[in-house]
Each structure stands twice: as structure tokens, then as C-alpha cells.
Enzyme design. Sequence first.
Site, PDB file in Angstrom:
ATOM      1  N   GLU A 129     -51.900 -25.958  90.397  1.00 29.44           N
ATOM      2  CA  GLU A 129     -53.353 -25.933  90.592  1.00 29.44           C
ATOM      3  C   GLU A 129     -54.039 -25.087  89.521  1.00 29.44           C
ATOM      4  O   GLU A 129     -55.139 -25.418  89.070  1.00 29.44           O
ATOM      5  CB  GLU A 129     -53.692 -25.419  91.992  1.00 29.44           C
ATOM      6  CG  GLU A 129     -53.089 -26.234  93.132  1.00 29.44           C
ATOM      7  CD  GLU A 129     -53.319 -27.737  93.001  1.00 29.44           C
ATOM      8  OE1 GLU A 129     -54.376 -28.149  92.503  1.00 29.44           O
ATOM      9  OE2 GLU A 129     -52.424 -28.511  93.387  1.00 29.44           O
TER      10      GLU A 129
ATOM     11  N   TYR B  98     -48.105 -38.209  88.000  1.00 26.67           N
ATOM     12  CA  TYR B  98     -47.579 -36.857  87.820  1.00 26.67           C
ATOM     13  C   TYR B  98     -46.300 -36.876  86.976  1.00 26.67           C
ATOM     14  O   TYR B  98     -46.219 -36.219  85.934  1.00 26.67           O
ATOM     15  CB  TYR B  98     -47.253 -36.228  89.182  1.00 26.67           C
ATOM     16  CG  TYR B  98     -48.426 -36.027  90.103  1.00 26.67           C
ATOM     17  CD1 TYR B  98     -48.952 -34.749  90.317  1.00 26.67           C
ATOM     18  CD2 TYR B  98     -49.006 -37.088  90.792  1.00 26.67           C
ATOM     19  CE1 TYR B  98     -50.014 -34.542  91.181  1.00 26.67           C
ATOM     20  CE2 TYR B  98     -50.072 -36.897  91.653  1.00 26.67           C
ATOM     21  CZ  TYR B  98     -50.572 -35.624  91.842  1.00 26.67           C
ATOM     22  OH  TYR B  98     -51.632 -35.427  92.695  1.00 26.67           O
TER      23      TYR B  98
END
EC number: 3.4.11.-
Length: 626
Positions: free
Chosen positions: A289, A389
Site C-alpha cells: 500500500e 499484480y
Amino acid sequence: MSKFENISKRSHELDPCTNSNYAEFKVVHTDLSLSVSFESKNISGNVIYTLKKLTKTNRLVLDTSFLEVSTAKVNGKEVVFELLPHKAPFGSPLVIPIDGENESLTVEVDFRTTDKCTAIQFIQGDTGPYVFSQCQAIHARSLFPCFDTPGVKSPYKFTAKSPSVCTMSGRPQPSNEAGVYHFDQPIPIPSYLVSITSGNLHKAPIGPRSDVYSEEPSLKDCQWEFEKDMENFIQIAEKIVFEYEWSRFDSLVLPSSFPYGGMEIPNMTQLTPTLISKDRTQVKVMAHELAHSWSGNLVTNCSWEHFWLNEGWTVYLERRIIGAIAAAEAQEEGRANPEKYGEQVRHFNAIIGWNALVETVESFDPKFTSLVWDLASGDPDDAFSRIPYEKGFNFLFHIETKVGGTKEFDPFIKHYFKKFRYQSLNSAQFIETLYDFYTPLGKKDALDTIDLEKWLFQPGLPDDPKFDTTLADQVYVLVEKWVDFVKSGETEVKFSEADVKEFEGEQEMLFIETLTDRFKDLDVSPELIRKLPSIYPKYAASKNGEVLARWNELLIKYGNYTSSDEQVKFFADWLGTVGRMKYVRPGYKLLQTSVSIEFAVETFKRFEDKYHPICKTMVQKDLNLA
């Protein structure tokens, strides 16, 4: 036609997932005010756009979905607007007439959410009423009228009104009024990063520029989980890219129904409570994050068709951070060659990711296993998986390898993020920038060996990247012992918990998932599978979601359990305590395929009201209930 033009023509010029006419405007500034009603379970608000027209258009079209719109004003004067019929998944276009001549204008809209809002969830928290939002990918339009596309970015001023503490996507500002909260976001952000949370929130420091927020009962655990690594993560990321621009990096641990591992809300990263494993094994999610502060938030994919530009880059940076942390710790411990060890840790994490990629490609809709998607008629939530991803990471790792390793790739990282910061871009722009940077350095021929067509547009797996398996080999040795034991037909089990005593968190996950994968080609007796909890009691008792999910998959897949067995009941009950789709969706698929579709549906019906609307909808699709 150049290769850049060819790549550009292979995807849509404009974002196909928005009804708005965003390309006809520049958003200079956005003021968003939201008022929370826990009694009515809705959010009412007002949004003011300061716009600059780029064409002679005489109308503004904004995205909405299941919103009530009461008034619209242009330059302070009320106008008659039109809210067109709702069409799933893209919602109801809001059409506002504007003067075709004036270049600059302000547009103001009053609105209120409804019980069909897909962005927010009202729940009873641990200590009182609670609401949180999750707008990615195209759910911001159900919270407020907007240009709901990552192709539009704007600085914001936020105001929130609530009887409980509020957080939003910006830096807190002073307020002289009880129950009123102000936030400023000077860095342009897209609509999917707009967020509001309100509840009985408290905070604790986890670094000199970082606090963690949560409800009081879990605050100390949250603080312990992250305080060791937070500032180190930020400083390492700054060395890899450049200075952190967002002032503070605070985070918020949400209730269990939060559907993701984390969400990169600027200045207030949202986190799943499944990260609070009390062993710090899942802090890499925080590194992920944090990496979004550059990849995704500062530099953004222009549409969800290029989502890999957000997530592939973020996983790449995350693994560089994790590797650098490991190297620093190895140096402190006096290990020989700490840099090499850090690189081994990075590669080990990449192996875990590769396994997830293989599993996803084998089970997912092939058209969404390419890096660049076609979303002309599709919901981007349907395309969500590990593909952007992990395949995105592997593409960047492949480029890194081709140009000569990290020392040669690192200058490009800084160049790329400086060139595109505050902007949105597509895959063609990325490739063009790559060539512009490396051609003068004599590396064009190396780039030409990369099969861009295959990487960007073809479904399926790329070639095996041949990662360093040093740390994985310890796991594979034990797995092979199990394989040999099963093949031998012996009945006396010679394994014990001592086998895994030296394994660290990620190695334990690799052990369980590799064992699960290898057992599919063997005739493993259910009786042996049912002995596993007594052989490895630490896994049977684990509260770590990553271990728990993998362990139960191994047992339920091969243990010939029924819905009346305690193991299945335990796992089904656990699915009702987590809302993270990474666990919930595969969990219900496991019950469907290894127990029964009836039991999977029955379990889902028992817990569906606890799940976030996004999670609930996706599981309904998985179980053919929608």
C-alpha cells in the site's frame, strides 16, 4: 506504424467504463462535502467542480449509480438536469446543460446515496455504528456524481459531518465545529481514491510520520503489528523512487467485512484486520500500500484496461522494499553477504506470487489473463484477479533482467515516476518511455528481444522467469519427502512439527500450497490427510489468514470431508468472520467443489448480509446465484 502506435490502437482511446464526457473537460478543483446519517444509513452531500472546457460542448455528463440527485447548478444558477435510466454495470448518466461559450465554469450538485449504493457499508462496529467506503473500481459513482475514471485527477477539499470521528482521502485540517471534519488533498487524485470512514476511531503512532487508526479494542495490536517496519518502509521506498510527497502516511484498520487486503487511500491507507496476525508476517501488505503512493496514486493507469500499470509496478516496488529490509536486517545480524540474502528474499516472494499467477491462469476467464484488457462491455470487478499484480510484476522483472539488472533499471524507475507524476497513462506510453530512456544508452536491441505482443495482449502464462530458489529449496526438500512417502505406500508416518520448526512465515505458506499442488497428481488417502492436524498442530491452530486459508484448502480438498465434519464446519464459520475476497471467494469455491454446491450456497446465505456489497456480488456470480 510504430510499435507504440500499434500498442495504442490495441486498446480504447477513451475509458470504456465511464458514461461521462471527461475528455471534454479539465477538472481544476473539486470540493466534496458528505454528511453521514447512521439512522437512515445513507450519506448526503454536495460536490462542486471547477472546470475548464476543452471543447465547445453544451453539456456535462457525470457518472452516477443508484444516487438520488436533487439539484444542479451551473455558475450558481439552478438548471434542469436529466438522470438517464440505469444500465448495469455503468449506472445512470447525469446530464447537465452548460453554456457552450464560456471556457471556465463551476458545477454544483446535491445528492444522496440509496440502499443500493455499492460503495458504502453501514455496520455495527466493535464499539458503535460504523460506515466505510470502497470506490475501486467504478463504485465512486454510487457515492457522489463524478467523472468516475482513473483518467481524471483533481485536487480536492473534503468536508465530512458525522456524530463519530471521520477520515477522508486527505490531510486533516483544523475545525471549529463539533462533528465537522475538514481535509485537504493538494495532489490530484482520481475518483476511486475518494473515501470516507466514520466510527469510534482512535489512533496510535507507528512512526514519526505515521499513525494507525482503529476501534479501541484492537488498537494496541495494530500498533505492535506495524510500528517496527513503517518508517523503514518509507525511507527505503524513497531511496528506490524519490521523496514521499503526501506528507503523512497514516493507516486505518477496518472491520472484518472490508473486501480487500488493503486500499491505497491517500494519507489514510485502508487495511483488512486479517493483517493483524500478531506475528508481523503480513506487513508486506503495508509495503504494497505504501508503494501505491508512487504507483497508482502519483502515477495512475488511464483506464482499468491498463490496471497492470498500477498493480504490477506496486508489486515490483513492494518486493524491492521487502528485499531491502531483509538485507538491512541480515547486515545487523552479521550475516555474510546481506545484499545477496535480500535478493533471495525478493525472489522467494516472487515465487509465492508466481504460484498464485499459475493458479489464477488455470482457473480464470482466459480473456482476463492478458495484461491489457478489453472492458468495452464488461465490469472491471469481473476482471479483478492476481493477473495485473503478478503478471505485471513479472513483465517488469523481465524488463529489469533484459536491461542488465537492478542497477541499470533503477534510474528508469525514478525517470518514469517523475515524468508521469500527477498524470494518468496507458501501456503504449509506458513502452514508448521505456524505449526513449534506454535507446540512447545502447539498450534498444535488448528491449527488442521482449515479445511485447505476448506480454501485453496474449492470455496465459509468460515464460518461467527462473527465480533464485535458495530459500524455496528448503521447502521443496520437505515436500519431496512427503511425495516419496505417499508413493511408497507406507503407513507409519515419520513426519512431525520439527520438520517445519525453522520455516519462516512465507516458507510455511509455500510448503502448504506446494504440498496441495503436488498431492493432486498422487493417490493420497483421506485417512492420511486427516492425520495432518496432529502432525502439524501449529498450522491447525494458526490464526494467520494466509496459513489458515491454505491449510484448510489442503485438508478439505483431499480429506473427503462432508458438511457434517467439524473441519468443514470450522472453515465455513471462518468464512463468516472475514470479508477479504482473497479468502472468501476461493473459500466458497472450495466448499462448492470439495463438499457440495448446496452446502456452499447454504453457508453463503447464512453470512451474505455481513459481506461488503462488492464481495457479496462477486460470490453470487461465483456460485451462479446472479
